[in-house]
Design a protein around this motif. Structure first.
Motif, short mmCIF file in Angstrom:
data_model
loop_
_atom_site.label_atom_id
_atom_site.label_comp_id
_atom_site.label_asym_id
_atom_site.label_seq_id
_atom_site.Cartn_x
_atom_site.Cartn_y
_atom_site.Cartn_z
N GLY A 42 0.83 -1.19 0.00
CA GLY A 42 0.00 0.00 0.00
C GLY A 42 0.86 1.24 0.00
O GLY A 42 2.06 1.17 -0.24
N SER A 43 0.23 2.36 0.29
CA SER A 43 0.93 3.64 0.34
C SER A 43 0.59 4.34 1.65
O SER A 43 -0.49 4.16 2.20
N VAL A 44 1.52 5.17 2.10
CA VAL A 44 1.27 6.08 3.21
C VAL A 44 1.01 7.44 2.57
O VAL A 44 1.82 7.93 1.78
N GLY A 98 5.62 -2.50 1.47
CA GLY A 98 5.12 -3.85 1.27
C GLY A 98 5.83 -4.83 2.19
O GLY A 98 7.03 -4.67 2.47
N VAL A 99 5.10 -5.80 2.69
CA VAL A 99 5.68 -6.87 3.51
C VAL A 99 5.18 -8.21 3.00
O VAL A 99 4.07 -8.32 2.49
N VAL A 133 -0.54 3.98 15.64
CA VAL A 133 -0.85 2.55 15.73
C VAL A 133 -2.21 2.29 15.10
O VAL A 133 -3.19 2.98 15.40
N THR A 134 -2.27 1.29 14.23
CA THR A 134 -3.52 0.90 13.62
C THR A 134 -3.51 -0.62 13.42
O THR A 134 -2.63 -1.30 13.92
N ARG A 135 -4.48 -1.12 12.71
CA ARG A 135 -4.58 -2.56 12.41
C ARG A 135 -4.95 -2.74 10.95
O ARG A 135 -5.59 -1.88 10.36
N ILE A 136 -4.58 -3.91 10.43
CA ILE A 136 -5.02 -4.33 9.10
C ILE A 136 -5.83 -5.61 9.28
O ILE A 136 -5.32 -6.61 9.79
N TYR A 137 -7.09 -5.57 8.86
CA TYR A 137 -7.96 -6.75 8.86
C TYR A 137 -8.11 -7.25 7.42
O TYR A 137 -7.88 -6.52 6.47
N PHE A 138 -8.56 -8.48 7.27
CA PHE A 138 -8.70 -9.11 5.97
C PHE A 138 -10.17 -9.12 5.55
O PHE A 138 -11.05 -9.41 6.36
N ALA A 163 -8.25 -4.35 4.55
CA ALA A 163 -7.48 -4.37 3.30
C ALA A 163 -8.35 -4.83 2.14
O ALA A 163 -9.42 -5.42 2.35
N ALA A 164 -7.90 -4.59 0.93
CA ALA A 164 -8.58 -5.05 -0.28
C ALA A 164 -7.79 -6.22 -0.86
O ALA A 164 -6.56 -6.18 -0.90
N ALA A 165 -8.49 -7.27 -1.27
CA ALA A 165 -7.83 -8.42 -1.90
C ALA A 165 -7.30 -8.03 -3.27
O ALA A 165 -7.94 -7.26 -3.99
N THR A 166 -6.12 -8.53 -3.61
CA THR A 166 -5.50 -8.30 -4.92
C THR A 166 -4.90 -9.62 -5.39
O THR A 166 -4.81 -10.57 -4.62
N PRO A 167 -4.44 -9.69 -6.63
CA PRO A 167 -3.81 -10.93 -7.11
C PRO A 167 -2.54 -11.32 -6.33
O PRO A 167 -2.22 -12.49 -6.21
N PHE A 168 -1.82 -10.33 -5.76
CA PHE A 168 -0.58 -10.63 -5.03
C PHE A 168 -0.82 -10.83 -3.54
O PHE A 168 0.08 -11.19 -2.81
N GLY A 169 -2.02 -10.55 -3.06
CA GLY A 169 -2.32 -10.66 -1.63
C GLY A 169 -3.36 -9.63 -1.24
O GLY A 169 -4.55 -9.80 -1.49
N TYR A 170 -2.90 -8.52 -0.65
CA TYR A 170 -3.80 -7.49 -0.16
C TYR A 170 -3.19 -6.10 -0.36
O TYR A 170 -1.98 -5.94 -0.36
N HIS A 171 -4.09 -5.11 -0.48
CA HIS A 171 -3.68 -3.72 -0.60
C HIS A 171 -4.27 -2.95 0.58
O HIS A 171 -5.46 -3.08 0.89
N PHE A 172 -3.43 -2.12 1.22
CA PHE A 172 -3.88 -1.35 2.37
C PHE A 172 -3.15 -0.01 2.39
O PHE A 172 -1.94 0.04 2.65
#
Length: 187
Positions: A42-44, A98-99, A133-138, A163-172
């Motif tokens: 994702g991007s900050v 990205g991680v 501090v935040t969280r990323i949910y699926f 997060a949003a599902a993408t072909p590589f995993g997730y975008h947030f």
């Protein structure tokens, strides 16, 4: 000849984060090739929607069984394969991070309930004296409907943590201010 002096621009912190905090394999919570591994990218973005090129995003999460290799895990520390549970990535010139990780398992709450699988996120960036501090949910988790943190939020705010599902995993994307500002927690 009179020289005119100007004020130095104010800068409360940084931009040192991308220089001093990251390490080479920091974005790898698991090694490349780990079964089930995916990327969260994702991007900050600042309040105007411009990228923040000198931020650092850290993630901390449970393993796929919902356990931590840490003495504070009340069920006991457990090591899962080459999973480190922690990642750190500097943003690039376009504010992207990205991680590589695996999906964490649900976590028990003190009252017998469960938290939906999520990543805890800390953000360090210019102009911020303490970490955010935040969280990323699926998006594909039925448990999100019963997660005590998500359900405590207004639905519009809740959406900023999924997060949003993408072909590589997730975008947030992490939005520091403005429309669709990411929910940050006072911890």
């Amino acid at each position: 000849m009179t020289e005119r002096l100007t004020t130095t621009p104010a800068q409360t912190v940084g931009p040192f984060f991308a220089i001093g905090l990251p390490w080479e394999d920091g974005p790898f919570v698991v090694p490349d090739g780990t079964p089930g591994a995916f990327r969260i990218e994702g991007s900050v973005l600042d309040g105007r929607g411009d990228p923040v090129p000198d931020a650092v995003v850290e993630t901390w999460q449970a393993d796929p069984d919902g356990r931590f290799d840490h003495p504070d895990d009340p069920r006991g520390a457990v090591r899962w394969k080459d999973f480190r549970g922690f990642g750190r990535c500097a943003t690039d010139a376009d504010g992207r991070y990205g991680v590589l990780t695996v999906k964490p398992g649900p976590l028990p709450t003190g009252d017998g309930g469960w938290e939906a699988p999520h990543l805890d996120v800390s953000l360090f960036c210019r102009g911020v004296l303490v970490r955010l501090v935040t969280r990323i949910y699926f998006p594909d988790e039925e448990a999100n409907a019963h997660d005590p943190v998500l359900t405590a939020l207004d639905p519009a705010a809740r959406a900023t943590l999924v997060a949003a599902a993408t072909p590589f995993g997730y975008h947030f994307d992490i939005r520091l201010q403005g429309e669709h500002e990411t929910v940050f927690f006072d911890v």
